[in-house]
Design a protein around this motif. Structure first.
Motif: not given
Length: 166
Positions: A104-111, A138-154
């Motif tokens: 799925g990840v590769h398909r989402y990147v290509r889209a 780069s046409q690739a996903y780069h990690e933004e955050a890893i959250c355990s239990g509570v997701v906190h993102v901007t």
């Protein structure tokens, strides 16, 4: 095919693929995430569960991520086109590991979908969210955050989601 018949299937490279029924935990987690992102997205963005997303026309690929954040003005488009999608969230189970982590990840990147989140459960049952942002160069996903239990993102908008209340 009617919407009712399409509910349990996806199309991958022109072939119909039957999707496993989601567990109660997975459905509830998806709803909690969608509700939080729907509020955070304001009037410009909607977040819903199990929305069909047409990633490519040839070969036809239509996925049904657990949660989709899409432009509010595309609400009457079915299936939603990839260009209307800001973020997809996949809740990964043992059955869907290959799809959630690789295919799925590769398909989402290509889209060209800007944000991808993957939610998994640790051996102790704690939800872990890995969020990624698309790097157009780069046409690739780069990690933004890893959250355990509570997701906190901007990104894609500031939001805090307590996945421990599932």
């Amino acid at each position: 095919m009617s919407e009712e018949h399409r509910a349990g299937v996806e199309v991958a490279d022109g072939r119909i693929v039957t999707a496993a029924a989601a567990s109660t935990l997975r459905r509830r987690t998806a709803r909690i995430i969608a509700n939080a992102l729907d509020t955070a997205g304001g009037t410009e963005w909607n977040a819903d569960v199990a929305v069909e997303v047409r990633l490519t026309d040839a070969p036809l690929t239509v996925r049904r991520p657990d949660v989709v954040v899409y432009r509010a003005d595309a609400i009457n488009t079915s299936p939603i086109r990839a260009q209307h999608v800001l973020c997809v969230i996949e809740l990964v189970s043992r059955v869907s590991q290959a799809t959630g982590r690789i295919v799925g990840v590769h398909r989402y990147v290509r889209a060209g979908i800007s944000h991808y989140w993957r939610i998994e459960w640790s051996a102790t049952g704690v939800p872990i969210a890995c969020t990624y942002v698309l790097d157009p160069a780069s046409q690739a996903y780069h990690e933004e955050a890893i959250c355990s239990g509570v997701v906190h993102v901007t990104e894609p908008f500031p939001v805090t989601i307590d996945l421990t209340r599932v």
